[in-house]
Design a protein around this motif. Structure first.
Motif, short mmCIF file in Angstrom:
data_model
loop_
_atom_site.label_atom_id
_atom_site.label_comp_id
_atom_site.label_asym_id
_atom_site.label_seq_id
_atom_site.Cartn_x
_atom_site.Cartn_y
_atom_site.Cartn_z
N THR A 57 0.83 -1.21 0.00
CA THR A 57 0.00 0.00 0.00
C THR A 57 0.86 1.26 0.00
O THR A 57 0.65 2.17 -0.80
CB THR A 57 -0.94 0.00 1.22
N VAL A 64 1.30 4.11 -2.94
CA VAL A 64 0.93 5.51 -2.72
C VAL A 64 2.04 6.44 -3.23
O VAL A 64 1.75 7.49 -3.81
CB VAL A 64 0.63 5.76 -1.22
N LEU A 110 -7.46 7.69 -2.53
CA LEU A 110 -6.98 7.26 -1.21
C LEU A 110 -7.92 7.75 -0.11
O LEU A 110 -8.32 6.97 0.78
CB LEU A 110 -5.57 7.80 -0.97
N ILE A 111 -8.31 9.00 -0.17
CA ILE A 111 -9.23 9.56 0.84
C ILE A 111 -10.58 8.84 0.79
O ILE A 111 -11.14 8.46 1.82
CB ILE A 111 -9.39 11.08 0.65
N GLY A 133 -11.16 5.82 -0.29
CA GLY A 133 -10.94 4.46 0.20
C GLY A 133 -10.81 4.38 1.71
O GLY A 133 -11.08 3.33 2.30
N ILE A 134 -10.40 5.45 2.35
CA ILE A 134 -10.33 5.50 3.81
C ILE A 134 -11.68 5.89 4.40
O ILE A 134 -12.13 5.34 5.41
CB ILE A 134 -9.22 6.48 4.26
N LEU A 135 -12.36 6.84 3.77
CA LEU A 135 -13.64 7.34 4.29
C LEU A 135 -14.76 6.30 4.25
O LEU A 135 -15.56 6.21 5.19
CB LEU A 135 -14.09 8.59 3.54
N PRO A 191 -14.82 2.89 4.57
CA PRO A 191 -14.84 1.99 5.73
C PRO A 191 -15.12 2.73 7.04
O PRO A 191 -15.81 2.20 7.93
CB PRO A 191 -13.45 1.36 5.76
N LEU A 192 -14.60 3.96 7.18
CA LEU A 192 -14.87 4.73 8.39
C LEU A 192 -16.35 5.05 8.54
O LEU A 192 -16.90 4.98 9.65
CB LEU A 192 -14.04 6.02 8.41
#
Length: 188
Positions: free
Chosen positions: A153, A157, A174-175, A177-179, A181-182
């Motif tokens: 990962t 990046v 990227l943002i 992909g993080i948001l 699941p959160l």
């Protein structure tokens, strides 16, 4: 400038080599993960088939039922050699347990029978067992795999620069992909 090109070059090499090395693990976890996500509709470890039929001959009651008679009921199913025991959970209902988890349920009064055949799913079952961590040796490999995914990962990046890299489209992805699941963690 030369330093950043060197870092990108090495990140591509590391990313590529670790991706090839762990491709099998990624596929195993992805396929078994899909099956495990749908456990309520598919059993990842066993295939269960039910066969309902009627026994036309007269059957003895609980007192008259013996091992030989049970074995004759199992012969047409090809399960006579797999009989482990039988009992009557109800006065007119006999349950026969077979090796491997299969069973036969017979209403001795009406002759109605239900045969459940249980067989292991060899490939998907083995993949699913890996998700449940089958032993200490697997823990070590799974930890190495997890560290490998982190490295893959991070190298991914920093690999690209410009509009496709972290400061462009890659950063937006990227943002997102993080948001996603959160959001599921907080709201579902």
């Amino acid at each position: 400038m030369k330093w950043s090109n060197s870092v990108r070059k090495w990140s591509r090499i590391i990313h590529r080599d670790l991706s090839f090395f762990f491709a099998g693990m990624v596929l195993i976890y992805a396929i078994s993960g899909i099956v495990m996500n749908h456990r309520n509709t598919i059993n990842p470890n066993f295939s269960i088939t039910r066969k309902e039929y009627k026994i036309t001959e007269n059957l003895p009651d609980k007192a008259g039922m013996n091992k030989e008679k049970v074995l004759t009921l199992l012969e047409p199913l090809g399960e006579a050699a797999n009989c482990t025991k039988h009992y009557f959970p109800q006065a007119d209902v006999m349950k026969v347990f077979l090796k491997g988890g299969s069973n036969l349920l017979v209403n001795v009064k009406t002759g109605e029978a239900v045969y459940e055949s249980v067989t292991r799913r060899p490939l998907i079952g083995a993949m699913s067992r890996l998700h449940y961590n089958p032993g200490q040796w697997w823990t070590y490999f799974a930890d190495i795999f997890a560290v490998g995914l982190i490295i893959i990962t991070l190298s991914g990046v920093i690999m690209l620069k410009g509009n496709k890299g972290i400061i462009g489209r890659g950063g937006i992805e990227l943002i997102a992909g993080i948001l996603i699941p959160l959001l599921f963690l907080f709201f579902f």
